[in-house]
Design a protein around this motif. Structure first.
Motif, PDB file in Angstrom:
ATOM      1  N   THR A 418       0.981  -1.170   0.034  1.00 47.87           N
ATOM      2  CA  THR A 418      -0.012  -0.074   0.100  1.00 47.87           C
ATOM      3  C   THR A 418       0.893   1.123  -0.050  1.00 47.87           C
ATOM      4  OG1 THR A 418      -1.843  -1.304   1.194  1.00 47.87           O
ATOM      5  CG2 THR A 418      -1.999   1.107   1.227  1.00 47.87           C
ATOM      6  N   SER A 419       0.746   2.100  -0.888  1.00 49.91           N
ATOM      7  CA  SER A 419       1.431   3.295  -1.039  1.00 49.91           C
ATOM      8  C   SER A 419       1.043   4.239   0.199  1.00 49.91           C
ATOM      9  CB  SER A 419       1.066   4.140  -2.264  1.00 49.91           C
ATOM     10  OG  SER A 419      -0.058   4.413  -2.369  1.00 49.91           O
ATOM     11  N   TYR A 420       1.854   5.324   0.162  1.00 46.86           N
ATOM     12  CA  TYR A 420       1.808   6.339   1.421  1.00 46.86           C
ATOM     13  C   TYR A 420       0.338   7.115   1.110  1.00 46.86           C
ATOM     14  CZ  TYR A 420       2.337  10.324   4.516  1.00 46.86           C
ATOM     15  OH  TYR A 420       2.341  11.239   5.565  1.00 46.86           O
ATOM     16  N   TYR A 421       0.020   7.338  -0.318  1.00 50.28           N
ATOM     17  CA  TYR A 421      -1.143   8.124  -0.660  1.00 50.28           C
ATOM     18  C   TYR A 421      -2.441   7.359  -0.391  1.00 50.28           C
ATOM     19  CZ  TYR A 421      -4.690  10.617  -3.144  1.00 50.28           C
ATOM     20  OH  TYR A 421      -5.880  11.271  -3.567  1.00 50.28           O
ATOM     21  N   LEU A 422      -2.223   5.987  -0.580  1.00 47.03           N
ATOM     22  CA  LEU A 422      -3.659   5.184  -0.212  1.00 47.03           C
ATOM     23  C   LEU A 422      -3.841   5.119   1.028  1.00 47.03           C
ATOM     24  CD1 LEU A 422      -5.640   3.688  -1.566  1.00 47.03           C
ATOM     25  CD2 LEU A 422      -4.210   1.499  -1.791  1.00 47.03           C
ATOM     26  N   GLU A 423      -2.631   4.953   1.908  1.00 45.09           N
ATOM     27  CA  GLU A 423      -2.658   4.725   3.228  1.00 45.09           C
ATOM     28  C   GLU A 423      -3.620   5.966   3.706  1.00 45.09           C
ATOM     29  OE1 GLU A 423      -2.262   2.708   5.733  1.00 45.09           O
ATOM     30  OE2 GLU A 423      -2.099   1.216   4.377  1.00 45.09           O
ATOM     31  N   GLU A 424      -3.109   7.364   3.204  1.00 43.46           N
ATOM     32  CA  GLU A 424      -3.848   8.648   3.825  1.00 43.46           C
ATOM     33  C   GLU A 424      -5.241   8.490   3.256  1.00 43.46           C
ATOM     34  OE1 GLU A 424      -1.501  12.646   3.407  1.00 43.46           O
ATOM     35  OE2 GLU A 424      -1.103  11.354   1.878  1.00 43.46           O
ATOM     36  N   VAL A 425      -5.504   8.115   2.003  1.00 38.95           N
ATOM     37  CA  VAL A 425      -6.751   7.944   1.374  1.00 38.95           C
ATOM     38  C   VAL A 425      -7.749   7.047   2.475  1.00 38.95           C
ATOM     39  CG1 VAL A 425      -8.411   7.035  -0.391  1.00 38.95           C
ATOM     40  CG2 VAL A 425      -6.379   8.170  -0.941  1.00 38.95           C
ATOM     41  N   LEU A 426      -7.501   6.147   2.631  1.00 42.73           N
ATOM     42  CA  LEU A 426      -8.027   5.016   3.610  1.00 42.73           C
ATOM     43  C   LEU A 426      -8.281   5.561   5.003  1.00 42.73           C
ATOM     44  CD1 LEU A 426      -6.068   1.673   2.648  1.00 42.73           C
ATOM     45  CD2 LEU A 426      -8.736   2.462   1.808  1.00 42.73           C
ATOM     46  N   THR A 427      -7.359   6.243   5.212  1.00 49.55           N
ATOM     47  CA  THR A 427      -7.168   6.920   6.987  1.00 49.55           C
ATOM     48  C   THR A 427      -8.206   7.976   6.754  1.00 49.55           C
ATOM     49  OG1 THR A 427      -4.941   6.181   7.427  1.00 49.55           O
ATOM     50  CG2 THR A 427      -6.117   7.926   8.683  1.00 49.55           C
ATOM     51  N   ILE A 428      -8.375   8.905   5.991  1.00 50.19           N
ATOM     52  CA  ILE A 428      -9.263   9.870   5.813  1.00 50.19           C
ATOM     53  C   ILE A 428     -10.630   9.350   5.601  1.00 50.19           C
ATOM     54  CG2 ILE A 428      -9.625  12.311   4.870  1.00 50.19           C
ATOM     55  CD1 ILE A 428      -6.592  12.501   4.449  1.00 50.19           C
ATOM     56  N   LYS A 429     -10.891   8.427   4.901  1.00 51.44           N
ATOM     57  CA  LYS A 429     -12.386   8.033   4.613  1.00 51.44           C
ATOM     58  C   LYS A 429     -12.883   7.459   5.769  1.00 51.44           C
ATOM     59  CE  LYS A 429     -15.263   6.123   1.678  1.00 51.44           C
ATOM     60  NZ  LYS A 429     -16.272   5.526   2.530  1.00 51.44           N
ATOM     61  N   GLU A 430     -12.157   7.257   6.879  1.00 50.77           N
ATOM     62  CA  GLU A 430     -12.759   6.863   8.314  1.00 50.77           C
ATOM     63  C   GLU A 430     -13.367   8.080   8.762  1.00 50.77           C
ATOM     64  OE1 GLU A 430     -10.068   4.790  10.638  1.00 50.77           O
ATOM     65  OE2 GLU A 430      -9.644   3.139   9.155  1.00 50.77           O
ATOM     66  N   LEU A 431     -12.614   9.131   8.589  1.00 50.13           N
ATOM     67  CA  LEU A 431     -13.057  10.644   9.091  1.00 50.13           C
ATOM     68  C   LEU A 431     -14.277  10.955   8.408  1.00 50.13           C
ATOM     69  CD1 LEU A 431     -10.085  10.392  10.204  1.00 50.13           C
ATOM     70  CD2 LEU A 431     -10.105  12.857  10.055  1.00 50.13           C
ATOM     71  N   VAL A 432     -14.223  10.646   7.194  1.00 49.28           N
ATOM     72  CA  VAL A 432     -15.543  11.062   6.374  1.00 49.28           C
ATOM     73  C   VAL A 432     -16.698  10.403   6.609  1.00 49.28           C
ATOM     74  CG1 VAL A 432     -16.362  11.338   3.699  1.00 49.28           C
ATOM     75  CG2 VAL A 432     -13.957  12.093   4.080  1.00 49.28           C
ATOM     76  N   ASP A 433     -16.652   9.151   6.790  1.00 49.10           N
ATOM     77  CA  ASP A 433     -17.445   8.257   7.347  1.00 49.10           C
ATOM     78  C   ASP A 433     -18.100   8.809   8.453  1.00 49.10           C
ATOM     79  OD1 ASP A 433     -17.368   6.966   4.893  1.00 49.10           O
ATOM     80  OD2 ASP A 433     -16.153   5.378   5.879  1.00 49.10           O
ATOM     81  N   ALA A 434     -17.410   9.029   9.431  1.00 52.99           N
ATOM     82  CA  ALA A 434     -17.478   9.673  10.895  1.00 52.99           C
ATOM     83  C   ALA A 434     -18.509  10.831  10.838  1.00 52.99           C
ATOM     84  CB  ALA A 434     -16.510   9.725  11.643  1.00 52.99           C
ATOM     85  N   ALA A 435     -17.987  11.755   9.851  1.00 48.45           N
ATOM     86  CA  ALA A 435     -18.815  12.920   9.582  1.00 48.45           C
ATOM     87  C   ALA A 435     -20.314  12.881   9.393  1.00 48.45           C
ATOM     88  CB  ALA A 435     -17.902  13.904   8.629  1.00 48.45           C
ATOM     89  N   LYS A 436     -20.694  11.873   8.798  1.00 47.51           N
ATOM     90  CA  LYS A 436     -22.058  11.460   8.518  1.00 47.51           C
ATOM     91  C   LYS A 436     -22.944  11.356   9.891  1.00 47.51           C
ATOM     92  CE  LYS A 436     -20.577   9.295   4.131  1.00 47.51           C
ATOM     93  NZ  LYS A 436     -20.401   7.876   3.489  1.00 47.51           N
ATOM     94  N   ASN A 437     -22.314  11.088  10.855  1.00 47.67           N
ATOM     95  CA  ASN A 437     -23.023  10.632  12.044  1.00 47.67           C
ATOM     96  C   ASN A 437     -23.390  12.071  12.673  1.00 47.67           C
ATOM     97  OD1 ASN A 437     -22.724   7.933  11.624  1.00 47.67           O
ATOM     98  ND2 ASN A 437     -20.682   8.020  12.654  1.00 47.67           N
ATOM     99  N   ASP A 438     -24.551  11.834  13.468  1.00 44.54           N
ATOM    100  CA  ASP A 438     -25.099  12.913  14.160  1.00 44.54           C
ATOM    101  C   ASP A 438     -24.298  13.651  15.362  1.00 44.54           C
ATOM    102  OD1 ASP A 438     -27.239  13.379  12.484  1.00 44.54           O
ATOM    103  OD2 ASP A 438     -28.311  12.004  13.500  1.00 44.54           O
TER     104      ASP A 438
END
Length: 549
Positions: A418-438
């Motif tokens: 896994t490249s550095y950029y892809l690791e960033e993408v996967l990590t930040i996706k968790e934050l994006v998903d969390a932002a959907k919650n109330d």
């Protein structure tokens, strides 16, 4: 008659010496507790594999408001933070405190915990008595009590009925031997068969021996702690003590071997062991014990948490009593983060800073080593401590109850290709998903998308940071990309920066947070300070002038 008097005299001497030695030990322990009050532990070894066992194996943590992930643990150096705040007196308390630090519950439970902590802070006598009691379960073996709560129980063997029959036969043969000695001859073959089953089960018994012995000790400590009126008044339900007491006899029998420590006891053990084998006492009691443990697992866990809550409260009281500047948090429902003189507890002589965000998030700029990452970590750590222990390393702290997410330490995963950029993408996706919650969230990001090119880094970063800064979520992001400041100031981000000065041809950082956009650029000057070749400096300045002025 004389030998009886001599024997009694020896017993009295042994008793008096034992009593004297015990009082001396308690006095020494009490002195250490007094001297160490308000200070972190020194020279202690922290085995986080066993310290974190209750947190890792606990099934109830998923019912909490928020659980700190492994990613957050690494990003925020939670284990190092734990070493500083841990002032517990027992291993059970240490495991529970670690669980508490990584599990954010409700405000109601937090405030109740704070009342308990303040009780020990303001009552030295109660605190010392409790610490002395807790110290009785401070051996490394006490970590094993957690197994009785989180391990799956051992299944009963299919041949258990044969074991009961063998035990009954042995008892019957002993009785018949009184009438006819010939029956005693049948005891030997049964003994040989029983020996095989006895030692086949010994591995199971050995696995549980430490945990079982510690259960007995923890029960005694629980009874001592619950005898203190102030503690009894704080806990509304102590019925678990009575329930755990129902299995105390089995507990002490299974853990008996743990108490043997000399050659005379060894001889006694041999006699007991032969009896256990002949009548399969240990085998039968062990699986009866497993049934009892399964039945009373909930009560055992309540006892574990009772001890842990008290020890964690004393540990937190010690934290409050130290020389560190600490305040109680003020929780609000508004989107705001207000703090004065906030600092990082693990940095010696840390520079304090003030922050005032109302309906806005933070975009932080500055050069390397100026303090950007340390500052956003400082806010995140204090947010966690506020919500787990009701303390903050600051003069004032106001913020909502927040779920904390981070993207700070990211590395390539060579094993997963896994490249550095892809690791960033996967990590930040968790934050994006969390932002959907109330629920309100605190998002902490350091140098977003630094694994890709400038244009896409800024474009993607702007879009994601705008998305995260919705509802009542708070975002703290540090960056070198000055271009993001103009884009995000329109997206309810306040601009702050750290800067450095060059004094007497030396680089100086004041680590003070300043409002507004960073206006100075010293990167090329720093290259010059560190004696880079003149042609590199000239080329760099020429490129800067022609392309970025």
């Amino acid at each position: 008659m004389n030998w009886i008097l001599g024997f009694l005299f020896v017993l009295i001497i042994v008793f008096l010496y034992s009593n004297y030695a015990n009082k001396k030990k308690l006095a020494k322990l009490k002195k250490r507790f007094i001297e160490n009050w308000g200070n972190p532990k020194s020279n202690d070894y922290f085995n986080f594999y066993v310290i974190g066992a209750y947190f890792e194996n606990n099934e109830h943590k998923n019912k909490a408001f928020h659980v700190l992930s492994e990613k957050i643990k690494i990003d925020l150096d939670i284990d190092e933070l734990f070493k500083f705040i841990d002032r517990t007196s027992s291993k059970i308390g240490q495991q529970y405190l670690y669980f508490k630090l990584r599990t954010i519950g409700s405000i109601e439970r937090l405030l109740k915990f704070d009342l308990l902590s303040n009780l020990f802070l303001n009552n030295d006598t109660l605190r010392l008595k409790s610490q002395l009691s807790l110290s009785k379960i401070n051996s490394n073996n006490s970590y094993d009590l957690e197994k009785l709560i989180t391990d799956k129980p051992i299944e009963k063997p299919a041949y258990l009925k044969f074991i009961y029959a063998s035990s009954f036969t042995s008892v019957l043969l002993v009785v018949l031997t009184f009438f006819n000695p010939v029956f005693s001859l049948f005891l030997l073959p049964i003994f040989i068969i029983n020996t095989i089953f006895h030692y086949k089960n010994k591995e199971n018994v050995t696995y549980y021996t430490n945990a079982v012995y510690q259960l007995s000790r923890a029960l005694k400590v629980s009874k001592e702690l619950s005898s203190f009126d102030e503690i009894k008044q704080h806990f509304s339900d102590l019925s678990f003590i009575k329930k755990v007491s129902t299995i105390q006899t089995k507990t002490e029998f299974i853990g008996f071997e743990k108490q043997l420590s000399n050659e005379y006891a060894l001889f006694f053990w041999l006699i007991i062991e032969l009896i256990k084998i002949q009548f399969m006492v240990e085998y039968i009691l062990f699986f009866s014990f497993i049934d009892s443990i399964t039945k009373e697992k909930n009560s055992i866990e309540k006892m574990f948490c009772f001890i842990g809550e008290i020890d964690s409260a004393i540990s937190t009281a010690s934290l409050k009593a130290g020389e560190n500047k600490i305040c109680m948090p003020n929780f609000t429902k508004e989107k705001q983060l207000i703090s004065t003189e906030i600092y990082h507890p693990l940095i010696e002589n840390c520079i304090t800073n003030n922050i005032n965000l109302i309906d806005n998030s933070l975009l932080l700029t500055g050069s390397n080593m100026s303090g950007k990452t340390t500052f956003i970590r400082t806010i995140a750590i204090n947010s966690i401590l506020a919500q787990t222990l009701n303390v903050c390393f600051a003069k004032e702290y106001t913020a909502p109850f927040l779920k904390v997410y981070s993207s700070i330490r990211i590395t390539d995963d060579l094993l997963d290709n896994t490249s550095y950029y892809l690791e960033e993408v996967l990590t930040i996706k968790e934050l994006v998903d969390a932002a959907k919650n109330d629920e309100n969230c605190l998002f902490v990001l350091d140098e977003i998308f630094k694994g890709t090119n400038t244009i896409e880094r800024i474009s993607g970063g702007k879009a994601i940071l705008s998305y995260l800064n919705k509802k009542n979520h708070l975002v703290l992001v540090s960056t070198h990309d000055i271009e993001l400041t103009d884009l995000l100031v329109k997206e309810n981000y306040e601009l702050y920066h750290f800067s450095e000065q060059i004094e007497s041809e030396k680089l100086f950082f004041d680590h003070k947070l300043k409002s507004g956009k960073l206006k100075t650029r010293n990167a090329i000057k720093i290259l010059e300070l560190y004696k880079y070749p003149p042609e590199i400096i000239i080329d760099a300045r020429k490129t800067e002038e022609n392309n970025f002025s």
